[in-house]
Design a protein around this motif. Structure first.
Motif, PDB file in Angstrom:
ATOM      1  N   LYS A 100       1.021   4.046  -2.961  1.00 39.93           N
ATOM      2  CA  LYS A 100       0.750   5.451  -2.688  1.00 39.93           C
ATOM      3  C   LYS A 100       1.878   6.339  -3.199  1.00 39.93           C
ATOM      4  O   LYS A 100       1.636   7.411  -3.752  1.00 39.93           O
ATOM      5  CB  LYS A 100       0.541   5.680  -1.184  1.00 39.93           C
ATOM      6  N   LYS A 141       0.831  -1.203   0.000  1.00 39.18           N
ATOM      7  CA  LYS A 141       0.000   0.000   0.000  1.00 39.18           C
ATOM      8  C   LYS A 141       0.865   1.252   0.000  1.00 39.18           C
ATOM      9  O   LYS A 141       0.596   2.204  -0.726  1.00 39.18           O
ATOM     10  CB  LYS A 141      -0.913   0.022   1.223  1.00 39.18           C
ATOM     11  N   THR A 142       1.894   1.244   0.831  1.00 39.40           N
ATOM     12  CA  THR A 142       2.796   2.395   0.909  1.00 39.40           C
ATOM     13  C   THR A 142       3.490   2.632  -0.424  1.00 39.40           C
ATOM     14  O   THR A 142       3.579   3.772  -0.894  1.00 39.40           O
ATOM     15  CB  THR A 142       3.854   2.171   2.012  1.00 39.40           C
ATOM     16  N   SER A 174       1.441   9.108  -6.106  1.00 38.19           N
ATOM     17  CA  SER A 174       1.844  10.492  -5.851  1.00 38.19           C
ATOM     18  C   SER A 174       2.828  10.971  -6.913  1.00 38.19           C
ATOM     19  O   SER A 174       2.706  12.091  -7.424  1.00 38.19           O
ATOM     20  CB  SER A 174       2.466  10.591  -4.468  1.00 38.19           C
TER      21      SER A 174
END
Length: 82
Positions: free
Chosen positions: A62, A58-59, A66
């Motif tokens: 993200k 997930k990190t 971004s």
């Protein structure tokens, strides 16, 4: 949790009969080697590892999203493949 020296692994018959997590330490160098997880904790530990991997993914996603938002593609621009 019990702390065990690496040399104690030679007595594997008694070492593998435990029902708790064991912290393995190299006695000479005073360095952490890792942990021994008994089979009785296998299902819970695998769920725990799956959750950690899911959070890491997930990190990473993200961060990719971004970076993609910041890297706009306009007229005449070349995509970088993200």
């Amino acid at each position: 949790m019990t702390t065990v020296n690496l040399a104690d692994l030679r007595k594997s018959s008694s070492f593998l009969e435990v029902n708790e997590i064991i912290h393995v330490v190299n006695g000479r160098k005073k360095v952490d080697m890792g942990y021994f997880i008994p089979i009785s904790f296998k299902s819970k530990f695998e769920k725990f590892l799956d959750e950690i991997e899911r959070e890491e993914r997930k990190t990473l996603l993200k961060r990719v999203a971004s970076a993609s938002r910041k890297d706009k593609i306009g007229d005449g621009a070349v995509s970088d493949g993200i």
